[in-house]
Design a protein around this motif. Structure first.
Motif, PDB file in Angstrom:
ATOM      1  N   TYR A  43       0.832  -1.195   0.000  1.00 40.64           N
ATOM      2  CA  TYR A  43       0.000   0.000   0.000  1.00 40.64           C
ATOM      3  C   TYR A  43       0.866   1.244   0.000  1.00 40.64           C
ATOM      4  CZ  TYR A  43      -3.926  -3.018   1.004  1.00 40.64           C
ATOM      5  OH  TYR A  43      -4.898  -3.969   0.918  1.00 40.64           O
ATOM      6  N   GLY A  44       0.400   2.286  -0.711  1.00 44.59           N
ATOM      7  CA  GLY A  44       1.216   3.480  -0.878  1.00 44.59           C
ATOM      8  C   GLY A  44       0.804   4.644   0.003  1.00 44.59           C
ATOM      9  N   LEU A  45       0.998   5.826  -0.562  1.00 44.35           N
ATOM     10  CA  LEU A  45       0.763   7.059   0.185  1.00 44.35           C
ATOM     11  C   LEU A  45      -0.717   7.250   0.508  1.00 44.35           C
ATOM     12  CD1 LEU A  45       2.100   9.892   0.997  1.00 44.35           C
ATOM     13  CD2 LEU A  45       1.246  10.664  -1.218  1.00 44.35           C
ATOM     14  N   TYR A  46      -1.553   7.035  -0.510  1.00 48.35           N
ATOM     15  CA  TYR A  46      -2.986   7.241  -0.353  1.00 48.35           C
ATOM     16  C   TYR A  46      -3.713   5.910  -0.447  1.00 48.35           C
ATOM     17  CZ  TYR A  46      -7.751   8.793  -1.123  1.00 48.35           C
ATOM     18  OH  TYR A  46      -9.113   8.984  -0.994  1.00 48.35           O
ATOM     19  N   PRO A  47      -4.685   5.621   0.399  1.00 47.99           N
ATOM     20  CA  PRO A  47      -5.140   6.425   1.531  1.00 47.99           C
ATOM     21  C   PRO A  47      -4.502   5.985   2.854  1.00 47.99           C
ATOM     22  CG  PRO A  47      -6.707   4.676   1.124  1.00 47.99           C
ATOM     23  CD  PRO A  47      -5.565   4.458   0.165  1.00 47.99           C
ATOM     24  N   GLY A  48      -3.526   5.059   2.777  1.00 53.93           N
ATOM     25  CA  GLY A  48      -3.047   4.444   4.027  1.00 53.93           C
ATOM     26  C   GLY A  48      -1.995   5.239   4.770  1.00 53.93           C
ATOM     27  N   GLY A  49      -1.517   6.379   4.178  1.00 50.05           N
ATOM     28  CA  GLY A  49      -0.486   7.137   4.888  1.00 50.05           C
ATOM     29  C   GLY A  49       0.872   6.459   4.824  1.00 50.05           C
ATOM     30  N   GLY A  50       1.146   5.796   3.687  1.00 46.79           N
ATOM     31  CA  GLY A  50       2.433   5.128   3.526  1.00 46.79           C
ATOM     32  C   GLY A  50       3.371   5.992   2.690  1.00 46.79           C
ATOM     33  N   ALA A  51       4.071   5.352   1.752  1.00 51.57           N
ATOM     34  CA  ALA A  51       5.112   6.050   0.993  1.00 51.57           C
ATOM     35  C   ALA A  51       4.672   6.290  -0.450  1.00 51.57           C
ATOM     36  CB  ALA A  51       6.394   5.224   1.012  1.00 51.57           C
ATOM     37  N   PHE A  52       5.163   7.371  -0.998  1.00 53.08           N
ATOM     38  CA  PHE A  52       4.990   7.670  -2.412  1.00 53.08           C
ATOM     39  C   PHE A  52       6.076   6.916  -3.175  1.00 53.08           C
ATOM     40  CE2 PHE A  52       6.162  10.391  -6.083  1.00 53.08           C
ATOM     41  CZ  PHE A  52       4.954  10.381  -6.766  1.00 53.08           C
ATOM     42  N   ASP A  53       5.696   6.353  -4.308  1.00 55.65           N
ATOM     43  CA  ASP A  53       6.649   5.543  -5.062  1.00 55.65           C
ATOM     44  C   ASP A  53       7.421   6.428  -6.039  1.00 55.65           C
ATOM     45  OD1 ASP A  53       8.009   3.822  -6.754  1.00 55.65           O
ATOM     46  OD2 ASP A  53       6.439   2.290  -6.676  1.00 55.65           O
ATOM     47  N   ALA A  54       8.654   6.758  -5.665  1.00 64.64           N
ATOM     48  CA  ALA A  54       9.504   7.565  -6.542  1.00 64.64           C
ATOM     49  C   ALA A  54      10.671   6.707  -7.009  1.00 64.64           C
ATOM     50  CB  ALA A  54       9.983   8.804  -5.796  1.00 64.64           C
ATOM     51  N   ASP A  55      10.349   5.470  -7.422  1.00 71.38           N
ATOM     52  CA  ASP A  55      11.382   4.502  -7.820  1.00 71.38           C
ATOM     53  C   ASP A  55      12.468   4.344  -6.751  1.00 71.38           C
ATOM     54  OD1 ASP A  55       9.997   4.165 -10.129  1.00 71.38           O
ATOM     55  OD2 ASP A  55      11.482   5.098 -11.466  1.00 71.38           O
ATOM     56  N   ASN A  56      12.051   4.464  -5.489  1.00 72.81           N
ATOM     57  CA  ASN A  56      13.035   4.359  -4.419  1.00 72.81           C
ATOM     58  C   ASN A  56      13.565   2.943  -4.280  1.00 72.81           C
ATOM     59  OD1 ASN A  56      10.352   5.707  -3.743  1.00 72.81           O
ATOM     60  ND2 ASN A  56      11.781   7.013  -2.614  1.00 72.81           N
ATOM     61  N   PHE A  57      12.654   1.983  -4.407  1.00 73.08           N
ATOM     62  CA  PHE A  57      12.996   0.565  -4.269  1.00 73.08           C
ATOM     63  C   PHE A  57      13.733   0.264  -2.972  1.00 73.08           C
ATOM     64  CE2 PHE A  57      12.875   1.091  -9.033  1.00 73.08           C
ATOM     65  CZ  PHE A  57      11.609   0.567  -9.164  1.00 73.08           C
ATOM     66  N   VAL A  58      13.202   0.765  -1.882  1.00 70.71           N
ATOM     67  CA  VAL A  58      13.708   0.338  -0.571  1.00 70.71           C
ATOM     68  C   VAL A  58      12.522  -0.244   0.194  1.00 70.71           C
ATOM     69  CG1 VAL A  58      15.604   1.977  -0.430  1.00 70.71           C
ATOM     70  CG2 VAL A  58      13.351   2.625   0.465  1.00 70.71           C
ATOM     71  N   THR A  59      12.811  -1.069   1.178  1.00 70.07           N
ATOM     72  CA  THR A  59      11.731  -1.721   1.901  1.00 70.07           C
ATOM     73  C   THR A  59      10.892  -0.685   2.635  1.00 70.07           C
ATOM     74  OG1 THR A  59      13.128  -2.048   3.821  1.00 70.07           O
ATOM     75  CG2 THR A  59      13.021  -3.861   2.260  1.00 70.07           C
ATOM     76  N   ALA A  60       9.675  -1.090   2.954  1.00 66.86           N
ATOM     77  CA  ALA A  60       8.711  -0.177   3.557  1.00 66.86           C
ATOM     78  C   ALA A  60       9.277   0.516   4.792  1.00 66.86           C
ATOM     79  CB  ALA A  60       7.450  -0.950   3.929  1.00 66.86           C
ATOM     80  N   VAL A  61       9.961  -0.258   5.629  1.00 64.34           N
ATOM     81  CA  VAL A  61      10.471   0.317   6.880  1.00 64.34           C
ATOM     82  C   VAL A  61      11.488   1.418   6.598  1.00 64.34           C
ATOM     83  CG1 VAL A  61      11.057  -0.427   9.196  1.00 64.34           C
ATOM     84  CG2 VAL A  61      10.614  -2.131   7.442  1.00 64.34           C
ATOM     85  N   GLN A  62      12.250   1.243   5.522  1.00 64.13           N
ATOM     86  CA  GLN A  62      13.287   2.229   5.214  1.00 64.13           C
ATOM     87  C   GLN A  62      12.739   3.411   4.436  1.00 64.13           C
ATOM     88  OE1 GLN A  62      15.507  -0.976   3.300  1.00 64.13           O
ATOM     89  NE2 GLN A  62      17.305  -0.365   4.476  1.00 64.13           N
ATOM     90  N   SER A  63      11.495   3.302   3.978  1.00 63.86           N
ATOM     91  CA  SER A  63      10.945   4.349   3.122  1.00 63.86           C
ATOM     92  C   SER A  63      10.618   5.585   3.933  1.00 63.86           C
ATOM     93  CB  SER A  63       9.670   3.836   2.443  1.00 63.86           C
ATOM     94  OG  SER A  63       8.647   3.704   3.400  1.00 63.86           O
ATOM     95  N   SER A  64      10.508   6.720   3.228  1.00 63.89           N
ATOM     96  CA  SER A  64      10.000   7.892   3.929  1.00 63.89           C
ATOM     97  C   SER A  64       8.498   7.907   3.686  1.00 63.89           C
ATOM     98  CB  SER A  64      10.718   9.149   3.432  1.00 63.89           C
ATOM     99  OG  SER A  64       9.959   9.824   2.484  1.00 63.89           O
ATOM    100  N   ASN A  65       7.735   7.901   4.753  1.00 64.22           N
ATOM    101  CA  ASN A  65       6.298   7.707   4.634  1.00 64.22           C
ATOM    102  C   ASN A  65       5.557   8.573   5.639  1.00 64.22           C
ATOM    103  OD1 ASN A  65       6.111   6.189   7.204  1.00 64.22           O
ATOM    104  ND2 ASN A  65       7.390   4.721   6.095  1.00 64.22           N
ATOM    105  N   LEU A  66       4.225   8.505   5.577  1.00 60.15           N
ATOM    106  CA  LEU A  66       3.417   9.368   6.454  1.00 60.15           C
ATOM    107  C   LEU A  66       3.149   8.741   7.819  1.00 60.15           C
ATOM    108  CD1 LEU A  66       0.695  10.955   4.128  1.00 60.15           C
ATOM    109  CD2 LEU A  66       2.976  11.783   4.693  1.00 60.15           C
ATOM    110  N   GLY A  67       3.752   7.608   8.069  1.00 64.02           N
ATOM    111  CA  GLY A  67       3.617   6.994   9.406  1.00 64.02           C
ATOM    112  C   GLY A  67       2.214   6.522   9.714  1.00 64.02           C
TER     113      GLY A  67
END
Lengths: 1023, 533
Positions: free
Chosen positions: B347-371
């Motif tokens: 799940y991404g940024l919307y609506p779950g408050g996770g991370a936007f996919d900017a081809d980061n390709f890092v695991t969820a925990v390492q991503s910058s997200n909305l917590g």
């Protein structure tokens, strides 16, 4: 004073002094088979001068005059008087007392009674039957040793609980635990807090008639325990000391036997992380990626690493340790004419078979008795115990642990993240080693249990007893998980709980014994009042979101909430017991009790319940001299008891939550809500009635000893913690409804097969059977809760209590499985929208324990075998082993398999017919994995196994070394005991290699901490 | 001596007896609990507000996989069985009894009109949602405790009817209310927004029943009534969206459940549905601008190369792997036990408050997200527009369906694309949105039949409605659209659940309930048996 008399006395004195020099008489006392009898008391008649025999049956006593008469007495034998005359050696053969007139047992409220007067069943156990066993928990030591009593351990974890049920369960939802009474005062604690080595004797009261004097507290049966420290008795001056130590090892007992041909995967293809062990044979694939290769960013050494694909045959076994235990006990008894003092101390240290699982217990008992005057005696036993238990947070891990991939060498892999400490595992679940090392439950229980017993004898018939006990128990719980686990453990938590409970129990009993009503009729009577007051409080805090990994203190967690509760409860009773006897062969006892309890509203607080019993001894009545039937007693009893509900069930309360939600702005939402529990102001105590008939006999020159009882119990107006349908606005309530009838029987048959001077063989059998029937319920069925959650066990009208329901496989009218013709699999009722049916009765039909005891000279050997017949188990733990393909049961997997059955229609539940009108057998072939996984066992009914089990519970070999005459060895006796527990079992209905122990998981059928087997060496020395 | 001892003993004994209140049996009030008299209407309303989103969230969770947003890894029968709705059911009735207490307090206190109205709307919405899932439920006989331990069910139409008139009452009360509640998690005390939401909710309920001629006492004609509602003013701007805002709080957990599923250090247990990702990525000539906002790829490694994609080449699978590292699984694939939890798309940024996919390709925990500070969309302006489009198309109510469709899509794009600041290099542009809208509108214009037009409206509503599968589940049963929705891969001829089963906690204790089959249809669903899979 009369002159003549004075003269005679003078003459006598002079003659004693001058004419009869003091002399020592010695001798050996044996029974009629020639066995020396140790511990026989002898006194010079009319004096307090006495002695007792040593282990060889030998005595020595200084007599004063030739006219002295020696009186020899010993329990179970007739008293014998012999004039000394001029003999200096007097050997005596005591005759067994066939009526066992002297057998006195302690009954309810500490009242001593001649056993033959009792109209109900009572079982007594002596110290030797429980002492020096390799179990920290006394309850486990008692398993199988008492007819009519079932004891089940939750699992094999050290410090895990046990449940004791006397004559099965009385109530559907109330407590079914028996009352424990120590030194005549009810004990609020856990039986685990008692040091088995401090026990002098135990009596188990099974029926309601037996326990009527304890009121509602005694309705589930009573275990009366007399401790060594509580049994200090004034009298002959003596000093005894003993010390014993038992050292034991504790090993896992029921691991499955694994296949080591195939590894993880599916349909013979390797899939890393798969739960199913249906991958390729180890011979067919050379290499696989390292199980942690997906953790390349954490463990670069594993990234892209290939490792040989091979079995790790002991990967489960090696996760278990050999636990060690030691139990040390010390006992000192010092007796004076007017004072007596006892001290016992014990220390137990046991480690479990898994890491971070241990128990440490310290017990101290101090007791004293003072004879304040001829008529007034006071004794004050005081027991202090501490128990520290360290257990696992989640025993569910054993579900997964037992079917880890055959190639996974778990112990060689890291289980946590080197920086964060989080769990690392080959698949998406918690690493069991992480759980063992990062979670825990520490319980620290301190208990101070003091009693005062005071007895005043107005006359030799009339006495007043006052007894008070204060039980002060504090329990500290520390439950935690570090962060980095799964679900509840993801952020870590710390729950601290401190509970303090005080119970003050007081009784005053007026006894009038030995009253003669005419020539033949005697009356013993006791009346009394009893008060039990309970007070308690509890502080707790729940912290979550750990900050620094690995440190457990509320300050190291971001959120903490606290709670506090307290309670008061009062139960009082007035009781009376009137025992009439006719020439000591017919006894009629009437008893009654009225209880008042504070857990219900005023109009329901008082309840009276009566009891009556008889005991008839035909052998005495007809003065039988038969050796074939030396003693026969017939007894019968009717008993009643009440049961009060738990506290605070009659008035509504409001739920509040100070921190229901915290929004994005940090604003905390406080909420009020209607309580889910519907308060029932009409709640009243429940009433139980029981009829009991029994027989006690001694046959063939006392070689055969039989006690048997049959009972029927009717429990009406049961207090039920009932689930309400949420649409009523509530989800639970407490009501009076329901009736359970229980029938059962207990037989205790002991036979002295061989009884010679040097060799004895006693063969004892204990048989227990019962069945319960739910006669009435407020609704047709009720799902029972076990540990606060739904259990799949039900109370259903017309069915035994605790019956299991579940899904079933559809069958035709001949019982053939109906098979889905398109995929070749069974139809599962639940998937077809059909309601669950009864799939088994978990209650065993009967249990038999056989104890063979042999003694040869100073050696003794006993072996306890048990057999449990029936009792269904929904073996989901075993089902997992089969479905995952880890045990040898599923090793044969090449080729194809067909689920036996006929094609059917799930709607009509009929077999499909071919053009000739014949049923069509299933011919759809499937591979082994598809046959066993997500197919055959999907119907719960097909995972039900018969829990019948044979078990070698205990073997004990002992040797007693007696001090030889004139030896300089500084002790009296030394006893060595070698014992083993739970050495072997076989549950024939379970798949052979699953090695499933039906005792695991308390019969619920999941995998839990496996059961253990134990080996012990004990040494006991008396001084 | 004896006398002294005796005297002493008597004194000790009487002290013990008197001092510890041995004669006192009045211990019926639990000293650690508040009594019902202590209740506060504000705190009670807080509970109702909390319970409402809890129940709706659980319903969303239940149908996310049935509706292919999340991959379904079990059978339909298992997903709607009697173990599924236990929490939702008990929460609903707990809400209803809390509402009953609040309405009693409000009956003679004019300061509680706002409270009363909010509670009526939330409780009513929750109640009809349960009806939409299981049909007839106990209603008039409910909430009586032991007085009616086995309450009977009421006809679904009567329950709808009752909620419809509660909505009218709430609108009246909101207009008259002078005192705001202490906490309003939804509109922060704005009664106009509440009123617009109330009308939108009514519109939604009426449209839901458009296939059947339900006999509602308060609504003689649904077309007239829908037109009245539109004329009076429904929710038409993003500011009026009816939604619940999650937070980043861990204890008590206030995070969005999508975030909890995807962003723990343990990796994601579920998979995103391949159908949903295919629809976003490849169903049109332009990618859906919301794709990088909706889902997040943890790994840049081709999942086929890892060996965890075990369906390759299996003809039962429609998608298996949709490409570009979008790693999900097909609808109904039960083979899930693979160690690819750090490789899956989550799940991404919307609506779950996770991370936007900017081809980061890092695991969820390492991503910058909305917590986890996401939202639970419950009735947004965008959704109202899609409902109005369907209504205009099928019932001829006010408005041009094409215009409404475009408004619906644009409102959704606005909402999703402006949910948080994202890496501008990968953010969707207005051109992307315009291109997307242009293609949909062209398809709509080219659609030959009203059925095809409706399919487009529902499909766009489906794609915009990520995070509220309740709407998608209702629309699917009402219309059978999206028409290209994926059927289960392991087709064991288990039918699509036209309703859920009664939960076991209701059934086990209420003798007047009997279980229903999953093929039973809700009163507003008169479509043929088996018309959806």
């Amino acid at each position: 004073m009369n002159r003549k008399l004075l003269y005679s006395v003078l003459v006598l004195m002079v003659s004693s002094v001058f004419m009869y020099a003091q002399k020592t008489v010695t001798g050996t006392i044996t029974d009629n088979s020639g066995m020396p009898l140790p511990g026989v008391n002898l006194v010079i008649k009319g004096t307090t001068i006495g002695a007792s025999t040593n282990f060889d049956g030998q005595y020595s006593i200084n007599t004063q005059t030739a006219s002295d008469v020696l009186v020899f007495s010993f329990i179970g034998f007739k008293n014998q008087e012999i004039a000394v005359g001029n003999q200096s050696v007097i050997n005596v053969t005591l005759q067994e007392d066939t009526e066992a007139l002297s057998e006195v047992v302690i009954t309810a409220q500490g009242i001593k009674k001649s056993k033959k007067a009792l109209g109900y069943a009572i079982t007594t156990l002596e110290s030797e039957e429980v002492a020096q066993r390799p179990e920290a928990d006394l309850a486990r030591t008692l398993q199988g040793k008492i007819a009519g009593v079932n004891i089940a351990a939750v699992n094999g974890e050290t410090g895990a609980g046990t449940s004791i049920r006397i004559r099965s369960s009385l109530s559907i939802t109330q407590s079914n635990a028996p009352l424990i009474v120590i030194n005549n005062v009810p004990f609020g604690g856990n039986i685990t807090d008692i040091d088995a080595n401090d026990i002098k004797s135990m009596s188990v009261l099974k029926g309601l008639n037996a326990s009527v004097l304890y009121g509602s507290e005694g309705r589930n049966g009573v275990i009366l325990i007399e401790t060594k420290s509580g049994s200090a008795v004034t009298g002959e001056k003596s000093f005894r000391a003993s010390v014993s130590t038992t050292t034991y090892v504790n090993q896992v007992a029921n691991l499955p036997e694994y296949q080591n041909k195939y590894g993880s995967g599916s349909e013979f293809g390797y899939v890393g992380g798969n739960l199913g062990i249906w991958g390729p044979a180890f011979t067919d694939l050379a290499e696989i990626p390292h199980p942690y290769s997906i953790y390349g960013d954490i463990f670069p050494e594993y990234k892209d690493l290939m490792v040989p694909y091979e079995a790790s045959p002991n990967n489960v076994k090696d996760l278990f340790k050999t636990g060690r235990g030691t139990i040390t006990s010390l006992n000192i008894a010092s007796t004076q004419e007017k004072t007596a003092f006892n001290l016992s101390a014990g220390y137990t240290d046991e480690q479990g078979i898994i890491g971070n699982n241990d128990l440490k217990r310290f017990n101290l008992g101090i007791g004293g008795q003072i004879q304040l005057s001829d008529k007034f005696k006071v004794s004050v036993p005081l027991n202090y115990s501490t128990r520290k238990v360290n257990r696992l947070q989640a025993t569910e891990i054993f579900n997964l642990l037992l079917f880890i991939p055959r190639e996974l060498d778990l112990l060689s892999l890291p289980y946590q993240h080197p920086q964060t400490g989080a769990s690392i595992y080959y698949r998406s679940s918690e690493n069991p080693l992480w759980v063992i090392n990062n979670t825990g439950m520490f319980d620290d229980i301190v208990r101070l249990f003091g009693t005062v017993n005071a007895k005043y004898d107005f006359t030799n018939k009339l006495s007043l007893t006052y007894r008070a006990g204060i039980d002060n128990d504090s329990q500290d719980e520390f439950d935690y998980s570090n962060k980095g686990g799964f679900s509840d453990n993801e952020f870590g938590f710390l729950d601290l709980d401190y509970d303090k409970a005080v119970t003050i129990d007081q009784s005053v009993i007026l006894s009038l014994n030995g009253l003669e009503l005419g020539n033949h009729i005697g009356l013993d009577t006791q009346v009394g009042i009893n008060s039990k007051f309970l007070k308690g409080k509890s502080h707790s805090s729940n912290s979550s979101d750990q900050i620094v990994f690995g440190f457990q203190n509320p300050r190291n967690y971001r959120t903490t909430s606290a709670a506090y509760s307290n309670y008061d409860e009062n139960i009082a009773g007035a009781f009376g017991q009137f025992e009439f006897n006719y020439d000591n062969f017919l006894y009629i006892t009437l008893s009654g009790r009225n209880d008042w309890g504070s857990t219900v509203e005023q109009e329901n607080r008082s309840l009276f319940y009566p009891g009556a019993s008889f005991s008839f001894i035909p052998t005495s009545a007809f003065n039988s001299k038969s050796k074939a039937l030396s003693y026969l007693k017939l007894r019968g009893a009717y008993g009643t008891s009440s049961g009060f509900p738990t506290r605070y069930r009659t008035r509504s309360t409001l739920d509040t939550n100070p921190r229901r939600f915290v929004d994005v702005n940090g604003q905390v939402l406080v909420t009020n809500s209607s309580n889910d529990e519907y308060a029932n102001p009409n709640l009243a105590p429940e009433l139980h009635r029981e009829f009991e008939l029994g027989i006690e006999a001694r046959l063939f020159n006392n070689r055969v000893n039989l006690e048997a009882s049959a009972f029927k119990r009717i429990s009406e107006d049961q207090i039920l913690g009932a689930s309400l349908a949420p649409e009523t606005g509530y989800t639970s309530t407490t009501i009076n409804a329901g009736r359970i009838d229980t029938k059962g029987m207990e037989i205790d048959l002991g036979i002295d097969l061989i009884k010679t001077e040097n060799f004895k063989w006693n063969f004892r059998n204990l048989f227990t059977a019962y069945e319960s029937l739910v006669v009435d319920l407020p609704q047709s069925e009720l799902e029972l809760q076990i540990n606060g959650s739904a259990s799949g066990r039900f109370a259903i009208e017309g069915q035994p209590l605790g019956i299991m329901k579940g899904s079933y496989a559809l069958r035709d009218d001949e019982g053939n499985l109906l098979i889905n013709p398109t995929i070749g699999e069974i139809y599962v009722s639940s998937e077809q929208g059909k309601d669950d049916i009864i799939i088994g009765d978990p209650t065993p039909d009967w249990n038999l324990t056989t104890i063979n005891s042999f003694s040869y000279k100073n050696f003794n050997l006993s072996a306890q075998f048990e057999y449990t017949h029936g009792g269904d188990i929904l073996g989901l733990g075993v089902q997992d082993l089969l479905e995952r393909g880890v045990t040898k049961d599923t090793e044969n997997r090449e080729g194809s398999f067909i689920v036996p059955g006929v094609y059917g229609d799930p709607v009509t539940e009929q077999a499909l017919l071919d053009s000739n009108g014949n049923k069509i057998p299933n011919t759809i072939q499937q591979n082994a994995q598809r046959t066993v996984f997500s197919n055959y066992y999907n119907a719960e009914e097909l995972s039900v196994f018969d829990g019948s089990v044979f078990r070698l519970r205990e073997i004990a070999l002992g040797y007693t070394f007696n001090k030889a005459k004139n030896s300089r060895i500084p002790f009296e006796t030394m006893t060595f005991t070698l014992s083993g527990r739970n050495l072997w079992f076989n549950a024939p209905d379970f798949p052979k290699y699953s090695n499933y122990d039906p005792e695991n998981d308390n019969g619920l059928g999941d995998q839990n901490v496996p059961t253990t087997k134990r080996f012990a060496l004990g040494v006991a020395v008396t001084f | 001596m004896t006398k002294k001892i005796f005297l002493f003993a008597s004194i000790v004994f009487s002290m013990l007896c008197v001092s510890c209140e041995l004669k006192d049996f009045d211990f019926q009030d639990d000293p650690s609990k508040l009594t019902p008299e202590d209740v506060s209407p504000d705190y009670l309303l807080n509970e109702i507000q909390y319970q409402f989103q809890l129940m709706m969230r659980e319903h969303v969770r239940n149908t996310d996989d049935i509706m292919r947003y999340e991959a379904m890894t079990d059978t339909y029968a298992a997903l709607v069985s009697d173990g599924i709705l236990t929490l939702e059911w008990s929460t609903l009735y707990s809400m209803r009894i809390n509402d009953k207490i609040l309405q009693d307090l409000a009956a003679d206190n004019p300061d509680l009109k706002f409270h009363s109205a909010m509670s009526k709307l939330l409780t009513g919405y929750a109640t009809v949602t349960m009806v939409d899932y299981v049909g007839d439920i106990p209603f008039s006989e409910a909430l009586q405790g032991l007085d009616i331990p086995n309450p009977k069910t009421d006809d679904s139409v009567l329950i709808y009817d009752s909620v419809l008139s509660d909505i009218d009452d709430a609108i009246t009360d909101f207009s008259a209310a002078t005192v705001k509640p202490f906490t309003d998690l939804y509109y922060n005390g704005d009664n106009q927004k509440w009123i617009a939401f109330a009308r939108s909710l009514k519109l939604k309920l009426l449209l839901q029943t458009r296939l059947v001629n339900a006999n509602f006492s308060s609504v003689p004609n649904i077309v007239t009534e829908i037109n009245n509602l539109i004329a009076s003013g429904v929710t038409t701007t993003g500011a009026g969206d009816f939604q619940f805002k999650n937070s980043t709080e861990i204890s008590p957990d206030g995070r969005h459940f999508y975030f909890e599923r995807g962003y723990s250090s343990n990796g994601m247990f579920e998979y995103i549905g391949n159908y949903f990702m295919y629809m976003l990525k490849d169903s049109k000539s332009v990618r859906d601008p919301r794709l990088r906002y909706y889902v997040y790829r943890q790994s840049g490694t081709d999942p086929v190369a890892t060996g965890f994609i075990i369906c390759s080449g299996n003809p039962d699978y429609d998608y298996c792997y949709v490409g570009d590292m979008y790693s999900g699984i097909d609808h109904g694939d039960e083979r899930t036990g693979r160690a690819d939890r750090f490789l899956r798309t989550i799940y991404g940024l919307y609506p779950g408050g996770g991370a936007f996919d900017a081809d980061n390709f890092v695991t969820a925990v390492q991503s910058s997200n909305l917590g986890g500070a996401g939202i639970l969309p419950l009735l947004s302006a965008s959704y109202v527009k899609f409902l109005m489009a369907e209504s205009a198309l099928t019932l001829g109510t006010t408005g041009d369906p094409a215009v409404l469709l475009e408004q619906g899509i644009r409102l959704s794009m606005d909402k999703v694309l402006n949910f948080a600041t994202v890496d501008p290099a990968y953010a969707a542009t207005s051109t992307d949105v315009n291109n997307y809208v242009a293609e949909v509108m062209a398809n709509y214009a080219n659609a030959a039949t009203d059925a095809e037009k409706l399919d487009i409206i529902i499909t766009e509503s489906y794609l915009a409605g990520f995070g509220n599968s309740i709407a998608a589940y209702n629309a699917y049963r009402r219309t059978g659209y999206p028409s290209n929705i994926q059927e289960p891969v392991d087709n064991e001829s288990v039918p699509f659940p036209r309703s859920f089963q009664y939960p076991s906690n209701a059934l086990n204790s209420n003798t007047s309930l009997t279980q229903r089959a999953i093929t039973e249809q809700i009163f507003w669903d008169n479509n043929p048996a088996g018309f959806i899979k």
